[in-house]
Scaffold this motif. Structure first.
Motif, short mmCIF file in Angstrom:
data_model
loop_
_atom_site.label_atom_id
_atom_site.label_comp_id
_atom_site.label_asym_id
_atom_site.label_seq_id
_atom_site.Cartn_x
_atom_site.Cartn_y
_atom_site.Cartn_z
N GLY A 181 0.81 -1.21 0.00
CA GLY A 181 0.00 0.00 0.00
C GLY A 181 0.85 1.26 0.00
O GLY A 181 2.08 1.23 -0.04
N GLU A 182 0.14 2.37 0.05
CA GLU A 182 0.80 3.67 0.09
C GLU A 182 0.08 4.56 1.08
O GLU A 182 -1.01 4.24 1.55
CB GLU A 182 0.78 4.32 -1.31
N GLY A 183 0.69 5.70 1.40
CA GLY A 183 0.05 6.66 2.27
C GLY A 183 -0.11 6.16 3.68
O GLY A 183 0.64 5.31 4.16
N THR A 184 -1.14 6.66 4.35
CA THR A 184 -1.39 6.32 5.76
C THR A 184 -2.05 4.96 5.88
O THR A 184 -2.99 4.64 5.14
CB THR A 184 -2.30 7.39 6.40
N VAL A 185 -1.56 4.19 6.83
CA VAL A 185 -2.17 2.90 7.16
C VAL A 185 -3.03 3.11 8.40
O VAL A 185 -2.51 3.47 9.47
CB VAL A 185 -1.10 1.82 7.41
N THR A 238 -26.67 -14.44 17.76
CA THR A 238 -25.85 -13.23 17.70
C THR A 238 -25.03 -13.11 18.98
O THR A 238 -25.56 -13.27 20.08
CB THR A 238 -26.73 -11.99 17.51
N GLU A 239 -23.74 -12.84 18.82
CA GLU A 239 -22.88 -12.67 19.98
C GLU A 239 -21.94 -11.49 19.77
O GLU A 239 -21.74 -11.02 18.65
CB GLU A 239 -22.08 -13.94 20.25
N LYS A 240 -21.40 -11.01 20.88
CA LYS A 240 -20.49 -9.87 20.82
C LYS A 240 -19.17 -10.27 20.19
O LYS A 240 -18.75 -11.42 20.24
CB LYS A 240 -20.25 -9.31 22.22
N GLY A 241 -18.50 -9.28 19.60
CA GLY A 241 -17.21 -9.53 19.00
C GLY A 241 -16.41 -8.25 18.87
O GLY A 241 -16.87 -7.16 19.23
N THR A 242 -15.21 -8.40 18.36
CA THR A 242 -14.31 -7.27 18.13
C THR A 242 -13.93 -7.25 16.66
O THR A 242 -13.56 -8.29 16.10
CB THR A 242 -13.05 -7.38 19.00
N ALA A 243 -14.02 -6.08 16.04
CA ALA A 243 -13.67 -5.92 14.64
C ALA A 243 -12.39 -5.11 14.52
O ALA A 243 -12.21 -4.09 15.20
CB ALA A 243 -14.80 -5.22 13.88
N VAL A 244 -11.49 -5.56 13.66
CA VAL A 244 -10.25 -4.85 13.36
C VAL A 244 -10.20 -4.61 11.86
O VAL A 244 -10.32 -5.55 11.08
CB VAL A 244 -9.01 -5.64 13.82
N THR A 245 -10.03 -3.35 11.46
CA THR A 245 -9.99 -2.98 10.05
C THR A 245 -8.65 -2.34 9.74
O THR A 245 -8.24 -1.40 10.43
CB THR A 245 -11.13 -2.01 9.70
N VAL A 246 -7.97 -2.85 8.73
CA VAL A 246 -6.67 -2.32 8.30
C VAL A 246 -6.85 -1.77 6.89
O VAL A 246 -7.20 -2.52 5.97
CB VAL A 246 -5.57 -3.39 8.33
N THR A 247 -6.61 -0.46 6.73
CA THR A 247 -6.84 0.21 5.45
C THR A 247 -5.59 0.98 5.05
O THR A 247 -4.94 1.61 5.88
CB THR A 247 -8.02 1.19 5.54
N ASP A 248 -5.27 0.94 3.75
CA ASP A 248 -4.16 1.76 3.24
C ASP A 248 -4.67 2.67 2.13
O ASP A 248 -5.85 2.63 1.77
CB ASP A 248 -3.00 0.88 2.75
N GLU A 249 -3.81 3.49 1.59
CA GLU A 249 -4.20 4.46 0.56
C GLU A 249 -3.51 4.16 -0.77
O GLU A 249 -3.29 5.06 -1.58
CB GLU A 249 -3.87 5.88 1.02
N GLY A 250 -3.18 2.91 -0.98
CA GLY A 250 -2.52 2.52 -2.21
C GLY A 250 -3.50 2.33 -3.35
O GLY A 250 -4.66 2.74 -3.27
N PRO A 251 -3.07 1.65 -4.42
CA PRO A 251 -3.95 1.42 -5.57
C PRO A 251 -5.06 0.43 -5.31
O PRO A 251 -6.01 0.32 -6.09
CB PRO A 251 -2.98 0.88 -6.64
N GLY A 252 -4.98 -0.29 -4.23
CA GLY A 252 -6.02 -1.25 -3.90
C GLY A 252 -5.88 -2.56 -4.67
O GLY A 252 -4.92 -2.77 -5.42
N ILE A 253 -6.85 -3.42 -4.48
CA ILE A 253 -6.85 -4.74 -5.14
C ILE A 253 -7.89 -4.71 -6.26
O ILE A 253 -9.03 -4.29 -6.04
CB ILE A 253 -7.21 -5.84 -4.12
N PRO A 254 -7.53 -5.13 -7.46
CA PRO A 254 -8.50 -5.14 -8.56
C PRO A 254 -9.73 -5.97 -8.21
O PRO A 254 -9.63 -6.99 -7.52
CB PRO A 254 -7.71 -5.76 -9.72
N GLU A 255 -10.87 -5.54 -8.70
CA GLU A 255 -12.12 -6.23 -8.39
C GLU A 255 -12.07 -7.70 -8.81
O GLU A 255 -12.56 -8.58 -8.11
CB GLU A 255 -13.29 -5.54 -9.11
N GLU A 256 -11.44 -7.98 -9.96
CA GLU A 256 -11.40 -9.36 -10.44
C GLU A 256 -10.51 -10.26 -9.60
O GLU A 256 -10.56 -11.48 -9.72
CB GLU A 256 -10.94 -9.40 -11.90
#
Length: 415
Positions: free
Chosen positions: A315-319, A335-353
């Motif tokens: 990736g690029e930019g801020t993580v 349904t039960e409680k949980g914890t979500a972790v999201t990791v995002t970058d500012e790069g070109p991303g992953i192609p849809e295909e």
């Protein structure tokens, strides 16, 4: 499933369910095998006997329909004529069931081995040794060269008696070929990944042993640090292979204990900045009042390490790392409680295909590097915890990985 109504023992009941234990009519002998290529007329249809219907009732009593079986099933009676040809067999062989019923099995399934020899002539189920119980699974060819996996079971009136039923199972070879191809790719990847560091280790150690006195202390340190780094690379690869083996066999152990995932995220960010990454490249946002998380701390470190390393490398930019409470539906539908972790970058991303292949073995991004096994292992670890992981496109257009882990508290704390 299509069924026949010939007079062969165990033809079918009105429900169309065959029995492998129906008793053949008295005095019925084994018909001689047809000569190769002979045009054999089909026997005229006659009414079924009552005892055949009683025999087929065994299948009905079990609530089994041959069309429900995932593999192809072909059953021939004591005279060698097909009395059962389920829908899976029709799909695998591309034959019409109605044309196979009542026909001798060597004509309905003209199988050949890989050397072009007729399989029914070689095995001779009706005229061979009476002590045989069947044929193991092997690759055979249908007309046109289509490959299929075939095994056979001989059902006799008694251990050395005449053949009462010939039960043949058919399976397509696609799944086996995919497995073989995956194994070949794994071997090729491992050989490539091992060769580079081992070549370096061998070269530097041989040089140091042969010319130790000619190098300065700084040169020796540099060589030894390189050897150490390459040895760590080999160790990581071996650990990945062991993880894959455990995931594929369902033997991945999860040793749950309380985990502070926010602290774990901070520890990984500090390690990356200590290795040269700019501190302002990372943005960590933690929502207060996170539920208590019970998980394997080593496995959590493995997940975070893989995702953050991918974000930094590809990736690029801020993580950005977001940690927040959430809920998820477990395997029981609750349904039960949980914890979500999201990791995002500012790069070109992953192609849809490519998004559907991200968590498969050997998938790599546009830049080379790594074995392509990390995300496959991450998915296996998350699922071993009872969680889920997804990939998408972040707000800035880069890749976004989000995994959710259930609380996973021991039963004695929830009762």
């Amino acid at each position: 499933m299509t069924v026949g109504t010939n007079s062969s023992p165990g033809a079918v009941t009105a429900s169309g369910t065959p029995s492998l234990a129906a008793v053949p009519p008295q005095g019925s002998g084994r018909a001689a095998p047809a000569a190769p290529g002979a045009q054999e007329p089909r026997e005229p249809h006659e009414p079924r006997e009552t005892r055949d219907a009683a025999g087929f009732a065994e299948f009905e009593a079990l609530g089994i329909d041959p069309d429900d079986l995932p593999d192809g099933l072909v059953v021939a009676d004591a005279t060698g004529r097909v009395i059962c040809f389920n829908s899976a067999a029709a799909r695998i062989t591309a034959l019409v069931p109605g044309e196979a019923l009542g026909v001798r099995i060597e004509r309905a399934l003209p199988l050949e081995d890989l050397d072009g020899r007729r399989w029914w002539t070689l095995t001779d189920p009706y005229g061979g040794l009476a002590t045989r119980r069947g044929q193991p699974e092997r690759n055979l060819l249908l007309p046109g060269g289509r490959e299929v996996l075939v095994s056979a079971r001989y059902v006799r009136t008694h251990p050395t008696g005449p053949l009462r039923r010939l039960v043949v199972t058919l399976r397509g070879t696609e799944a086996r070929r995919r497995t073989e191809r995956s194994h070949a790719e794994l071997i090729a990847t491992v050989a490539h990944e091992l060769r580079s560091p081992l070549t370096s280790v061998k070269g530097f150690t041989a040089t140091l042993l042969a010319k130790w006195e000619r190098f300065t202390d700084d040169q020796k340190r540099l060589m030894l640090e390189t050897v150490d780094a390459d040895a760590n690379r080999v160790t990581r690869l071996i650990a990945e292979l062991l993880d894959i083996s455990r995931i594929d066999s369902g033997r991945l152990e999860v040793r749950r204990q309380p985990v502070d995932i926010a602290t774990a995220v901070g520890r990984h960010v500090q390690a990356l900045t200590a290795n040269g990454q700019a501190p302002d490249r990372f943005l960590v946002r933690v929502t207060c009042a996170l539920p208590d998380l019970w998980a394997d701390p080593d496995k959590i470190d493995q997940i975070l390490g893989n995702l953050l390393e991918n974000a930094v490398r590809h990736g690029e930019g801020t993580v950005t790392i977001d940690v927040s409470p959430t809920s998820l539906t477990n395997a029981a539908g609750k349904t039960e409680k949980g914890t979500a972790v999201t990791v995002t970058d500012e790069g070109p991303g992953i192609p849809e295909e490519s998004m559907g292949r991200v968590f498969t073995r050997f998938w790599r991004g546009s830049k080379r590097g790594g074995t392509g096994l990390g995300l496959y292992i991450v998915k296996g670890i998350v699922e071993a915890h009872g969680g889920t992981i997804t990939v998408g496109r972040g707000p800035g257009g880069g890749a976004e990985f989000r995994f959710i882990l259930p609380v996973g508290a021991p039963a004695y704390l929830t009762q």
